[in-house]
Design an enzyme around this catalytic site. Structure first.
Site, PDB file in Angstrom:
ATOM      1  N   GLU A 162      56.146  39.664  59.368  1.00 33.44           N
ATOM      2  CA  GLU A 162      56.901  38.777  60.181  1.00 33.44           C
ATOM      3  C   GLU A 162      56.394  38.362  61.529  1.00 33.44           C
ATOM      4  O   GLU A 162      56.621  37.245  61.833  1.00 33.44           O
ATOM      5  CB  GLU A 162      58.162  39.616  60.467  1.00 33.44           C
ATOM      6  CG  GLU A 162      59.370  38.630  61.085  1.00 33.44           C
ATOM      7  CD  GLU A 162      60.651  39.464  61.510  1.00 33.44           C
ATOM      8  OE1 GLU A 162      61.460  38.702  61.574  1.00 33.44           O
ATOM      9  OE2 GLU A 162      60.532  40.505  61.660  1.00 33.44           O
ATOM     10  N   CYS A 209      58.295  46.736  54.495  1.00 37.70           N
ATOM     11  CA  CYS A 209      57.023  47.556  54.350  1.00 37.70           C
ATOM     12  C   CYS A 209      56.628  48.109  53.000  1.00 37.70           C
ATOM     13  O   CYS A 209      55.510  47.975  52.485  1.00 37.70           O
ATOM     14  CB  CYS A 209      57.211  48.896  55.252  1.00 37.70           C
ATOM     15  SG  CYS A 209      57.546  48.442  56.911  1.00 37.70           S
ATOM     16  N   ARG A 237      60.276  39.247  71.367  1.00 39.93           N
ATOM     17  CA  ARG A 237      60.550  38.169  70.426  1.00 39.93           C
ATOM     18  C   ARG A 237      60.704  36.835  70.895  1.00 39.93           C
ATOM     19  O   ARG A 237      60.397  35.694  70.677  1.00 39.93           O
ATOM     20  CB  ARG A 237      61.654  38.642  69.418  1.00 39.93           C
ATOM     21  CG  ARG A 237      61.660  39.687  68.425  1.00 39.93           C
ATOM     22  CD  ARG A 237      62.936  39.728  67.431  1.00 39.93           C
ATOM     23  NE  ARG A 237      62.690  40.467  66.512  1.00 39.93           N
ATOM     24  CZ  ARG A 237      62.152  40.158  65.251  1.00 39.93           C
ATOM     25  NH1 ARG A 237      62.018  38.831  65.088  1.00 39.93           N
ATOM     26  NH2 ARG A 237      61.901  41.010  64.109  1.00 39.93           N
ATOM     27  N   GLU A 261      63.549  47.280  69.126  1.00 37.30           N
ATOM     28  CA  GLU A 261      63.607  47.543  67.911  1.00 37.30           C
ATOM     29  C   GLU A 261      63.032  48.876  67.324  1.00 37.30           C
ATOM     30  O   GLU A 261      61.850  48.997  67.709  1.00 37.30           O
ATOM     31  CB  GLU A 261      63.237  46.457  66.721  1.00 37.30           C
ATOM     32  CG  GLU A 261      63.751  45.047  67.173  1.00 37.30           C
ATOM     33  CD  GLU A 261      63.335  43.903  66.366  1.00 37.30           C
ATOM     34  OE1 GLU A 261      62.667  44.125  65.294  1.00 37.30           O
ATOM     35  OE2 GLU A 261      63.443  42.755  66.764  1.00 37.30           O
ATOM     36  N   HIS A 264      63.686  46.529  52.523  1.00 37.30           N
ATOM     37  CA  HIS A 264      62.492  47.545  53.227  1.00 37.30           C
ATOM     38  C   HIS A 264      61.297  46.495  52.819  1.00 37.30           C
ATOM     39  O   HIS A 264      60.483  46.845  51.891  1.00 37.30           O
ATOM     40  CB  HIS A 264      62.615  49.057  52.695  1.00 37.30           C
ATOM     41  CG  HIS A 264      64.016  49.590  52.467  1.00 37.30           C
ATOM     42  ND1 HIS A 264      64.276  50.282  53.380  1.00 37.30           N
ATOM     43  CD2 HIS A 264      64.671  49.493  51.464  1.00 37.30           C
ATOM     44  CE1 HIS A 264      65.625  50.680  53.215  1.00 37.30           C
ATOM     45  NE2 HIS A 264      65.543  50.271  51.868  1.00 37.30           N
ATOM     46  N   ASP A 298      51.270  30.814  56.463  1.00 39.58           N
ATOM     47  CA  ASP A 298      51.681  29.251  56.199  1.00 39.58           C
ATOM     48  C   ASP A 298      50.891  28.476  57.185  1.00 39.58           C
ATOM     49  O   ASP A 298      51.494  27.703  58.242  1.00 39.58           O
ATOM     50  CB  ASP A 298      53.137  29.547  56.187  1.00 39.58           C
ATOM     51  CG  ASP A 298      53.660  28.027  55.806  1.00 39.58           C
ATOM     52  OD1 ASP A 298      52.927  27.152  55.046  1.00 39.58           O
ATOM     53  OD2 ASP A 298      54.857  27.824  55.976  1.00 39.58           O
TER      54      ASP A 298
END
Length: 854
Positions: free
Chosen positions: A540, A822, A499, A529, A820, A601
């Protein structure tokens, strides 16, 4: 027609001189033709073996009609042709003239023989007007008055009036047609008068009979509703279309109680359309097609097939040249006429598809049909052939730089009623036994094309995965070093990302993957993670990556203050060496996101997507594109183009073909064309200046950066493959960025509830009340928390399939809502109060990030 050969179908005269004259009567012999003109002149053409053309010579043939010189100045009222001779009557004198073959006495002369000039026939001839000088019942022997002449073979006849014996009848002048024998020609004025008379007399049947006859006759229609210049040419139909539409509206209003629509449809389908000759003998004949399209009921599905089916059968089989003439006619008229044609064929297609889907659902046979619509044979034929006419209109619309926006051709029902993934399979298998809509992409809206894109991506993903597995199998059995490399992740293209180093990790990871690997489904794993990527982590990842690449510290892009759009930094290489790998990475990100069904975006202007497709001049950057990116600059350039003052050179005397840019505080003047700093902008060359300015701003100044971006995009998305050839730039942009319509009311209507919740539950009512009070920014954060992305799919929020289910809130409802991403599921505890729910929801939205296993 200026040539000597056999012509098997009616053909327009090529002589422009003849076309400018109004021909009122035609007579033909064995090998010659005579034309009687409105002014009484006579033209002849054909064989002149016996002098039957009256040209003064014998033996030659003439392919072009020309005047009989010896009759110049005379007003001829009648002409007749025998096998090789011609008769004419001169109106004012009543004289009968003959010329041509006379060996059998057919010229009416005392001497047998041929003559090449008009010769007076023996006899005492009087004009018809002289009948008024005689008293009926008093025979006189002063001469003969010709009523009518006839000729045939080697004979000649004249019906004469005996002065004082025969009653005076109507004058027989071949230039005037008896009204009982002539076609009925209408105008709006005559239609109104006819309908007014029927209303006054309350006798409508004669009017209905006249309209039935008129609407069944191509001759009547072709001579009606004509403007001041009635002749059709290749770009002007010569019909007053607004007057035709007004007349139809008036007829349907006044005769609504007399089943007028049924009469019109039957006249068109049973009489008019079948009578259209094939091939059409003249341009005027093609007017019938345009006339029928002015009838409003052809756009009403309940009646249109009765007219459209025979119409299409005739229209599709006229020549391409004739179709081009019709296209020129309608595209040179106001756009509402073009839209009439488009709607005439678009609406029935839409209704056929809706009825086909409805019928299929009634049969309960949803999965048995590839296209998920059930049609009769007539409907299938109308659908397939109607789309062909719509394609013809669309192609001509493109050639004229889209006066009608391409979205006007959309049939939205296709994305709602048809199995487009099945349609894609039919297209790939080249099926010909069903209607394949991918062959007619202009009717597919953006949502439908997005589904086809997903089908194509799924096909390529499966192909890439199968190839990876096959390579592993071959490597296992043959173990040839380097020939069949082992793929440790054959089912996915895996990226391992930190990240705090998302951009360099993405650059390294994507660069190390082969093009074949990039075609596999993308799977992202964040270091440290435990979450498994079933879609949410991937969304994400793209969101965070785009935020990073747009960071000003990298100097790749900047935001235009006015438009709020992002654009490539255009620093010249001598001042700043951009890292093109990062531009390539951004292109790959865009391609990968679209390929994997993720919206970004990324507020690029439309011109970026035009340049990516880059198929024709239609996708070349224009002043409109520059106005979208830089409104003020575009406005000034447009003012330059539109300036009409006589002092142009004075107002813009300092303007040259050059542009000044400031980079790192250093001004730099760049010529837009070779030696541009010495070329003054004038009224004559201002368009070239504006286009050069646009080309520099949108193409030349960012060429290296954009080329690297495009190469990255095309590593994943081959813009030359068939699925991309059906796209418009606006559609491609929607596929990348998604919809901008944040309609949360629609989201609420289509959200599903589980574990004891329903739309009327107190907790759900509180939830949506809180959401509706959020600002748009907070709503976007909610979407990120709930789905992993703040972008809206192309089909809108209603297609996101969001779910809310009940979960245990823990002691004193200490737990926060859990998402969730997904599966787009939100676990929502049954908080007892509105205030507590707002607090917990905002805390979850603002403080939660990352993925873990609960």
């Amino acid at each position: 027609i200026s040539k000597t050969f056999v012509v098997s179908s009616p053909t327009m005269l090529a002589s422009s001189d003849t076309c400018r004259k109004k021909i009122k009567y035609i007579a033909c012999g064995e090998e010659h033709t005579v034309f009687l003109l409105e002014d009484g002149g006579v033209l002849t053409c054909g064989s002149n073996l016996y002098g039957q053309l009256g040209r003064g010579v014998i033996g030659e043939s003439y392919t072009r009609p020309a005047a009989v010189m010896d009759l110049m100045g005379s007003v001829v009222s009648q002409v007749a042709c025998g096998k090789y001779h011609t008769l004419v009557v001169e109106k004012d004198s009543g004289h009968l003239f003959s010329f041509g073959q006379g060996t059998c006495g057919q010229l009416g002369r005392t001497v047998l023989g041929n003559t090449a000039i008009p010769v007076l026939v023996s006899g005492t001839w009087l004009p018809l007007d002289s009948l008024h000088d005689f008293t009926l019942g008093t025979p006189v022997d002063r001469g003969d008055i010709i009523r009518r002449i006839f000729a045939g073979g080697e004979q000649s006849f004249a019906v004469v009036v005996l002065p004082g014996i025969t009653p005076i009848g109507p004058e027989c002048d071949f230039r005037t047609v008896c009204s009982a024998e002539s076609p009925l020609f209408l105008s709006y004025k005559l239609v109104k008068q006819m309908l007014d008379f029927a209303l006054i007399t309350q006798n409508f049947q004669p009017t209905l009979d006249v309209l039935d006859m008129f609407l069944s006759s191509a001759s009547c229609i072709n001579g009606s509703f004509l403007p001041s210049a009635p002749f059709a040419v290749d770009r002007i139909a010569g019909m007053n279309f607004p007057e035709i539409r007004e007349s139809f509206d008036l007829i349907r209003t006044r005769l609504a109680d007399h089943d007028i629509d049924k009469l019109i449809c039957e006249a068109f389908s049973k009489n008019l359309i079948p009578s259209i000759p094939t091939p059409p003998p003249s341009l005027e004949t093609l007017r019938v097609f345009c006339f029928i399209m002015c009838y409003p009921l052809v756009r009403d599905y309940s009646s249109c097939l009765e007219v459209l089916v025979p119409f299409i059968k005739v229209f599709l089989y006229i020549t391409e040249i004739e179709k081009e003439i019709i296209a020129n006619w309608i595209f040179n008229e106001p756009l509402d006429l073009v839209m009439m044609w488009v709607e005439t064929f678009r609406v029935p297609i839409r209704e056929i598809i809706k009825l086909g889907r409805q019928k299929l659902l009634e049969h309960g046979d949803y999965k048995a049909h590839i296209n998920v619509i059930l049609l009769t044979d007539d409907q299938t034929w109308a659908l397939q052939e109607g789309i062909k006419v719509l394609r013809w209109l669309y192609n001509y619309n493109i050639q004229r730089k889209e006066p009608i926006h391409f979205q006007k051709f959309y049939v939205d029902e296709l994305s709602e009623c048809c199995d487009l993934r099945g349609d894609y399979i039919c297209f790939k298998n080249d099926r010909v036994d069903c209607v394949v809509f991918m062959r007619y992409p202009f009717v597919l809206n953006a949502a439908a094309k997005a589904e086809l894109m997903q089908a194509d991506a799924l096909f390529m993903k499966r192909q890439a995965v199968a190839q990876a597995h096959a390579s592993n199998v071959m490597n296992y059995f043959f173990r040839v070093p380097g020939r069949f490399p082992t793929d440790d992740n054959p089912d996915a293209c895996v990226l391992v990302i930190r990240r705090d180093a998302i951009l360099p990790d993405a650059l390294i990871g994507l660069t190390n993957h082969s093009d074949e690997n990039l075609k596999k489904p993308l799977m992202v794993k964040f270091v440290g993670e435990d979450g498994v990527d079933w879609g949410g982590i991937r969304k994400e990842f793209f969101m965070l990556l785009i935020e990073e690449v747009l960071n000003p510290i990298y100097g790749m892009f900047y935001e235009e203050e006015e438009s709020k759009l992002i654009w490539f930094k255009d620093q010249p290489i001598e001042l700043f060496q951009p890292d093109l790998h990062y531009f390539n990475l951004v292109g790959m990100i865009c391609g990968l996101a679209m390929y994997n069904g993720v919206n970004l975006d990324l507020p690029f202007p439309l011109v970026v997507y035009k340049k990516l497709l880059k198929r024709s001049a239609l996708n070349a950057p224009t002043l409109n594109d520059l106005e979208m990116l830089k409104p003020s600059v575009g406005k000034h350039l447009r003012q330059l183009l539109e300036y009409e003052g006589d002092d142009f050179e004075k107002v813009y005397e300092d303007l040259r073909f050059e542009i000044t840019k400031v980079h790192f505080g250093i001004p730099q003047t760049i010529p837009l064309v070779p030696n541009g700093n010495h070329i003054v902008v004038t009224r004559d060359n201002r368009r070239q200046y504006v286009q050069a300015y646009v080309d520099y701003e949108l193409t030349l100044s960012i060429k290296d950066q954009f080329d690297a971006f495009a190469d990255g995009f095309k590593r994943v998305c081959n813009t030359k493959c068939e699925i991309y050839t059906i796209l418009h730039a606006e559609e491609l942009m929607l596929f990348v960025i998604g919809s901008g319509n944040y309609d949360f009311n629609s989201l609420r209507e289509h959200t599903e509830y589980y574990n004891g919740y329903d739309c009327d539950h107190r907790v759900i009512i509180h939830f949506w009340k809180i959401v509706n009070e959020f600002s748009l920014d907070v709503k976007k954060k909610l979407l990120v928390f709930w789905t992993g992305s703040n972008r809206i799919p192309l089909a809108g929020l209603k297609n996101m399939k969001l779910r809310i289910q009940r979960m245990d809130g823990g002691p004193n409802f200490i737990r926060l809502p859990v998402a969730h991403t997904c599966a787009n599921i939100l676990d929502l505890p049954p908080y007892p109060t509105l205030e507590l729910m707002r607090e917990k929801l905002l805390k979850a939205i603002n403080l939660t990030s990352g993925f873990g296993i609960i």
